[in-house]
Design an enzyme around this catalytic site. Sequence first.
Site, mmCIF file in Angstrom:
data_model
loop_
_atom_site.group_PDB
_atom_site.id
_atom_site.type_symbol
_atom_site.label_atom_id
_atom_site.label_comp_id
_atom_site.label_asym_id
_atom_site.label_seq_id
_atom_site.Cartn_x
_atom_site.Cartn_y
_atom_site.Cartn_z
ATOM 1 C CG ASN A 387 -0.445 -0.479 -4.401
ATOM 2 O OD1 ASN A 387 0.063 0.594 -4.674
ATOM 3 N ND2 ASN A 387 -1.180 -1.158 -5.229
ATOM 4 C CG ASP A 388 -1.781 -1.629 0.740
ATOM 5 O OD1 ASP A 388 -1.848 -0.442 0.371
ATOM 6 O OD2 ASP A 388 -2.666 -2.468 0.523
ATOM 7 C CB VAL A 389 4.069 -4.936 1.440
ATOM 8 C CG1 VAL A 389 2.887 -5.809 1.818
ATOM 9 C CG2 VAL A 389 4.433 -5.098 -0.014
#
Lengths: 461, 96
Positions: A387-389
């Site tokens: 998600n965040d990467v």
Amino acid sequence: MIFLINSVYIVCSVLFIMGLKLMSSPATARRGNLLSAVGMFLAVIITLLDRNILSYQWILIGIVLGALIGVLAARLVAMTDMPQMVAAFNGFGGIASLLVAWVLFFKSPNTESFTLTTLYLSVFIGGITFTGSMVAFGKLDGKITTKPVLFRGQQFVNSLILLALLCFGVLFLFPDLAGISRSSLILYAVILSGILGVMVVIPIGGADMPVVISLLNSYSGLAACAAGFAIRNNLLIVSGALVGASGIILTNIMCKAMNRSLTNVLFSGFGSAGGSVVAEEGDEGEIRPINSEDAYLILEAASSVVIIPGYGMAVAQAQHVVRELADLLEQNGAEVNFAIHPVAGRMPGHMNVLLAEANVSYDKMREMDDINPMMETVDVAIVIGANDVVNPAAREVENSPIYGMPIISADKARTVFVLKRSMRTGFAGIGNPLFFKENTRMLFGDAKASIQAVVAQFKES
Amino acid sequence: MDAVYLFFVLILSIFLGLELIRKVPSTLHTPLMSGSNAISGITLVGALTSAGSADSRVTIVLGTLAVAFATINVVGGYLVTDRMLGMFKKKKESDS
């Protein structure tokens, strides 16, 4: 005899150093590990020959017990459980150093202040490492919530414990000042450092685990180092320093990969409730779900594919079927690469190990800086449980908590598939504008099942 | 003088460690970590000395525990690292 022992210790140090040197290439790393293990074996044997050691039966009991547990653990652990395994081992290294210092103190409670100081340090660092690692283990294993556990005045309490530990340390050197005996002081230090370890790791969220594991790795080395000072053993100091340095470098890499400072990771409780978890701008928009048949049709026509794995791949144990898909795509004439963000997963290099387990060749695993320049020429980027990467908010939304974090530019590919169970946010707890972009298709469901469905389509055709 | 000499060894080792580990590619970070962790089990050497010459019951128990924990670290650490590294192959091989 002392000369002989020290000479062998030099050989052991050289073997450790050579072993780490060989770790710089996947082709030689295994040999390096073996070399290092030989060094350890030599060190143990020569120490046993030291005639100061009398009661072999207790040593034997300890070694047999430890070796049995070690072998079983190493054999039985699944590759996906590697992060908690490493966390647990970090902790064992820490408590071993604590115990060594404690026993040493019982044997000679009134030695010079230099030895006492290092003994105390060894207990202090060892204690934090042990309980901190156990909390990390619990979080990684899902036994404790991966969410940051925060309460009011937490940092005040922590500072108080730290202050108490420092005061006890001073009293430990000058026990006459307060009339508390050294043996009670060291017991307090054991207890307090244990509590501090828990308090320090419990507020750290799942997404920051790679940093914590690296840091604890460093601590386990420093604890050994302090024990080395206490028993005046150069081999312990050299090896402990090597491990300490290794942990610090990895910690630094992980922090850089998230564009955050170490203090920020340790004290902020990133992603906890009450932080800036509000929906970001650009979060509004249409999502475009897709099914496996359409995904197959797009993939079938693609000539270059980049797969971006994250923790979701590990959870779904999808690495084998992902490799199968990659093989099929390659047979279909596409170029397939894996793009791996430094903090993807729960420990540094977590994804690489999982993909290696699934027989993905390591020259297909590309680092972020390597793959980003070519993202615009990629036909399909497949985001599996990350998600965040891949969150473009890091690049575009200035008030986002992850703004400035280096990401894999999945959004620049012609088409992006995002494999997700639901629209929930990632561990950083922030919305992802990528899901709403024109070129993004959402493939909902368990990552493994989704990919299996696509693989089945390939095989049918 | 004794302490200064030990610090000398410490500082040089830290620099050596930083140089060595900087060169490890991110692909190998997990094995590096578990391998270096196995090295931190060197505290076993300290545990052996302290367990060996133990005389009271408390020191025997603590010393034996220290040996056991350090041995888990060493044996488990090296084996699991070897297991991981065995998976890193350049060319794909057929699944066995």
